[in-house]
Write a protein that holds these residues in place. Structure first.
Motif, PDB file in Angstrom:
ATOM      1  N   SER A  10       0.839  -1.196   0.000  1.00 27.43           N
ATOM      2  CA  SER A  10       0.000   0.000   0.000  1.00 27.43           C
ATOM      3  C   SER A  10       0.874   1.246   0.000  1.00 27.43           C
ATOM      4  O   SER A  10       1.971   1.243   0.543  1.00 27.43           O
ATOM      5  CB  SER A  10      -0.885   0.007   1.239  1.00 27.43           C
ATOM      6  OG  SER A  10      -1.634   1.193   1.299  1.00 27.43           O
ATOM      7  N   ASN A  12      -0.315   3.967   1.278  1.00 28.66           N
ATOM      8  CA  ASN A  12      -0.860   4.763   2.376  1.00 28.66           C
ATOM      9  C   ASN A  12      -0.873   3.960   3.668  1.00 28.66           C
ATOM     10  O   ASN A  12      -0.854   2.741   3.650  1.00 28.66           O
ATOM     11  CB  ASN A  12      -2.294   5.204   2.054  1.00 28.66           C
ATOM     12  CG  ASN A  12      -2.340   6.141   0.876  1.00 28.66           C
ATOM     13  OD1 ASN A  12      -1.631   7.135   0.840  1.00 28.66           O
ATOM     14  ND2 ASN A  12      -3.153   5.820  -0.104  1.00 28.66           N
ATOM     15  N   THR A  14      -2.947   4.013   7.634  1.00 28.39           N
ATOM     16  CA  THR A  14      -4.062   4.561   8.396  1.00 28.39           C
ATOM     17  C   THR A  14      -3.617   4.657   9.846  1.00 28.39           C
ATOM     18  O   THR A  14      -3.106   3.704  10.413  1.00 28.39           O
ATOM     19  CB  THR A  14      -5.297   3.653   8.286  1.00 28.39           C
ATOM     20  OG1 THR A  14      -5.638   3.497   6.912  1.00 28.39           O
ATOM     21  CG2 THR A  14      -6.468   4.242   9.039  1.00 28.39           C
ATOM     22  N   LYS A  16      -4.651   6.751  13.810  1.00 26.60           N
ATOM     23  CA  LYS A  16      -5.678   7.468  14.567  1.00 26.60           C
ATOM     24  C   LYS A  16      -4.996   8.562  15.361  1.00 26.60           C
ATOM     25  O   LYS A  16      -3.918   8.363  15.896  1.00 26.60           O
ATOM     26  CB  LYS A  16      -6.438   6.524  15.481  1.00 26.60           C
ATOM     27  CG  LYS A  16      -7.272   5.541  14.691  1.00 26.60           C
ATOM     28  CD  LYS A  16      -8.099   4.668  15.576  1.00 26.60           C
ATOM     29  CE  LYS A  16      -8.913   3.733  14.679  1.00 26.60           C
ATOM     30  NZ  LYS A  16      -9.797   2.881  15.438  1.00 26.60           N
ATOM     31  N   GLU A  26      -9.517   9.419  12.286  1.00 22.03           N
ATOM     32  CA  GLU A  26      -8.762   8.430  11.529  1.00 22.03           C
ATOM     33  C   GLU A  26      -8.212   9.121  10.286  1.00 22.03           C
ATOM     34  O   GLU A  26      -8.955   9.779   9.558  1.00 22.03           O
ATOM     35  CB  GLU A  26      -9.649   7.257  11.137  1.00 22.03           C
ATOM     36  CG  GLU A  26      -8.871   6.098  10.578  1.00 22.03           C
ATOM     37  CD  GLU A  26      -9.712   4.850  10.471  1.00 22.03           C
ATOM     38  OE1 GLU A  26     -10.212   4.589   9.366  1.00 22.03           O
ATOM     39  OE2 GLU A  26      -9.858   4.154  11.493  1.00 22.03           O
ATOM     40  N   LEU A  28      -5.713   8.942   6.716  1.00 16.48           N
ATOM     41  CA  LEU A  28      -5.043   8.164   5.681  1.00 16.48           C
ATOM     42  C   LEU A  28      -3.891   9.024   5.183  1.00 16.48           C
ATOM     43  O   LEU A  28      -4.109  10.098   4.619  1.00 16.48           O
ATOM     44  CB  LEU A  28      -6.017   7.842   4.551  1.00 16.48           C
ATOM     45  CG  LEU A  28      -5.499   6.942   3.440  1.00 16.48           C
ATOM     46  CD1 LEU A  28      -5.199   5.549   3.987  1.00 16.48           C
ATOM     47  CD2 LEU A  28      -6.517   6.854   2.309  1.00 16.48           C
ATOM     48  N   GLU A  65       1.577   1.910   9.994  1.00 12.48           N
ATOM     49  CA  GLU A  65       0.181   1.492   9.892  1.00 12.48           C
ATOM     50  C   GLU A  65      -0.359   1.142  11.275  1.00 12.48           C
ATOM     51  O   GLU A  65       0.279   0.412  12.038  1.00 12.48           O
ATOM     52  CB  GLU A  65       0.068   0.277   8.964  1.00 12.48           C
ATOM     53  CG  GLU A  65      -1.316  -0.315   8.883  1.00 12.48           C
ATOM     54  CD  GLU A  65      -2.327   0.592   8.202  1.00 12.48           C
ATOM     55  OE1 GLU A  65      -3.502   0.493   8.555  1.00 12.48           O
ATOM     56  OE2 GLU A  65      -1.951   1.413   7.326  1.00 12.48           O
TER      57      GLU A  65
END
Length: 80
Positions: A10, A12, A14, A16, A26, A28, A65
């Motif tokens: 990926s 990206n 994610t 928080k 949240e 990205l 991540e």
């Protein structure tokens, strides 16, 4: 015949980001993002204490991540 699907990395991550007295957001972000990037993404001042998964992080620290950031800002943290 079964098809084999290879995992595509990926671009990206994610994470928080929470603030004292506010809701958790949240985000990205691109792989390689830092604490500074996360704070800028939500319009926060870069000054102040940031915790990531319980540890104190600085603005230049990279994020992974699933990281959970808490922006404390310039609030006095008890016991420090």
């Amino acid at each position: 015949m079964a098809k084999h699907i290879e995992a595509v990395p990926s671009e990206n991550i994610t994470i928080k980001l929470g603030r004292i007295g506010a809701r958790v957001e949240e985000l990205l972000l691109p792989v390689g993002s830092t604490v500074r990037d996360a704070l800028r993404a939500v319009g926060l001042d870069e000054d102040g204490e940031v915790r990531c998964n319980g540890d104190i992080y600085s603005n230049g620290d990279p994020l992974d991540e699933g990281d959970v950031l808490v922006f404390i800002g310039n609030a006095k943290v008890e016991g420090r």
